[in-house]
Design an enzyme around this catalytic site. Structure first.
Site, PDB file in Angstrom:
ATOM      1  N   ALA A   1       0.543  -1.222  -0.067  1.00  0.00           N
ATOM      2  CA  ALA A   1      -0.094  -0.045   0.287  1.00  0.00           C
ATOM      3  C   ALA A   1       0.580   1.454   0.285  1.00  0.00           C
ATOM      4  CB  ALA A   1      -0.679   0.280   0.967  1.00  0.00           C
TER       5      ALA A   1
ATOM      6  N   GLY B   1       0.676  -5.144   0.670  1.00  0.00           N
ATOM      7  CA  GLY B   1      -0.476  -5.566  -0.694  1.00  0.00           C
ATOM      8  C   GLY B   1      -0.071  -5.739  -1.805  1.00  0.00           C
TER       9      GLY B   1
ATOM     10  N   GLU C   1      -0.630  -9.117  -1.068  1.00  0.00           N
ATOM     11  CA  GLU C   1      -2.098  -9.364  -0.664  1.00  0.00           C
ATOM     12  C   GLU C   1      -2.733  -9.404  -2.308  1.00  0.00           C
ATOM     13  OE1 GLU C   1      -2.249  -6.260   1.867  1.00  0.00           O
ATOM     14  OE2 GLU C   1      -3.395  -8.089   3.218  1.00  0.00           O
TER      15      GLU C   1
ATOM     16  N   GLU D   1       4.205  -5.271   7.052  1.00  0.00           N
ATOM     17  CA  GLU D   1       3.592  -4.132   7.750  1.00  0.00           C
ATOM     18  C   GLU D   1       3.687  -4.143   9.338  1.00  0.00           C
ATOM     19  OE1 GLU D   1       2.181  -6.498   5.586  1.00  0.00           O
ATOM     20  OE2 GLU D   1       0.434  -5.595   4.590  1.00  0.00           O
TER      21      GLU D   1
END
Ligand code: HXC
Length: 257
Positions: free
Chosen positions: A65, A108, A111, A131
């Site tokens: 992200a 992300g 993911e 993270e």
């Protein structure tokens, strides 16, 4: 025209989406995710598209992200985060999604890899959920899909230490289907997409749905779904064509009917 994606259709029936934000290692900001969700929606609606390949560049598939954007969001901002809806649309893509991964697939980015159905990784790819180093946890499926993919001990190790794993390790663990030379990942992913494009579209759709059921339901429910899907396909013209072609010793020509 998308700003952060390059969209091409080099093979019959296969769309190639390249994440194009190299200055931030393809960090997934809201706009990029919205563009990606819209592209997948459009590929889902387009009967000429059988599969989608998604890739980044040699240095990064996606480094997570966008941390700068995340820094601007407080608790209420995260609660109302528009990215959640984009992730849901990406995960709901009904056709085969093939990731061709080189370099970093972190946070992300990892993911997003786990939203794909087939994963071709270059030997230099790195998969991780860092993270924890930011004082947070994965938020787009990284705890749930990772554990289902690689099992508890490795998922715990990756999420709790934030340390990435290599492409070979990811393949042994079940996160990656094939490892290839980095320069060949997209070509190999496109080959697989083209092979899928020659199959019966309704069977491909139900096969994906049935396989995904295995990850989110109990065995009895999954087996019942499989049986219903199998029975449904008995009513299709493509099934009749597939069986006839086998008996006549010729390639099948599927119409999606
Ligand atoms: C925003 C990022 C970024 C990110 C890299 N960049 N990752 N920007 N968000 N996730 C930017 C850097 O700030 C830098 O910009 C440029 O990309 C190049 O990165 P460098 O760090 O200079 O490259 P390098 O030294 O090669 O290190 C590569 C790296 C490192 C190890 C991948 O960039 C890194 O650790 N990135 C963060 C990875 C991460 O923590 N991801 C998880 C994010 S949280 P400038 O302008 O300085 O040149 C997450 C939560 C998901 O994903 C939740 C979903 C809802």
């Amino acid at each position: 025209m998308p700003r952060y994606l390059v969209v091409q259709a080099p093979e019959d029936g296969v769309r190639l989406i390249t994440l194009q934000r190299p200055e931030a290692l393809n960090a997934l900001n809201t706009e990029l995710l919205a563009e990606l969700a819209a592209e997948l929606d459009s590929a889902d609606r387009d009967p000429a598209i059988a599969a989608v390949v998604i890739t980044g560049n040699r240095k990064a598939f996606a480094a997570g992200a966008d941390i700068r954007e995340m820094a601007e969001r407080d608790l209420v901002g995260i609660l109302n985060d528009p990215r959640v809806a984009h992730w849901q649309r990406i995960a709901a893509f009904s056709k085969p999604l093939i990731a061709a991964v080189n370099g970093f697939a972190l946070g992300g980015g990892c993911e997003l890899v786990m939203c794909a159905d087939i994963v071709i990784a270059g030997e230099d790819a790195r998969f991780g959920q860092p993270e924890i180093n930011l004082g947070i946890i994965p938020g787009a499926g990284g705890t749930q899909r990772l554990l289902r993919a690689v099992g508890k001990p490795l998922a715990m190790q990756m999420v709790l230490t934030g340390e990435p794993i290599s492409a070979r390790h990811a393949q042994q663990a079940g996160l990656v289907s094939e490892v290839s030379q980095p320069e060949l990942t997209v070509e190999r992913a496109m080959q697989i997409g083209a092979a899928i494009a020659r199959k019966a579209p309704l069977a491909v759709r139900l096969a994906k749905e049935a396989l995904l059921k295995a990850a989110d339901t109990d065995l009895a429910t999954g087996l019942r779904f499989e049986r219903h899907a199998f029975t449904l396909l008995a009513g299709t013209a493509d099934r009749a064509e597939g069986i006839r072609a086998f008996q006549e010793k010729r390639p099948a020509h599927f119409q999606g009917q």
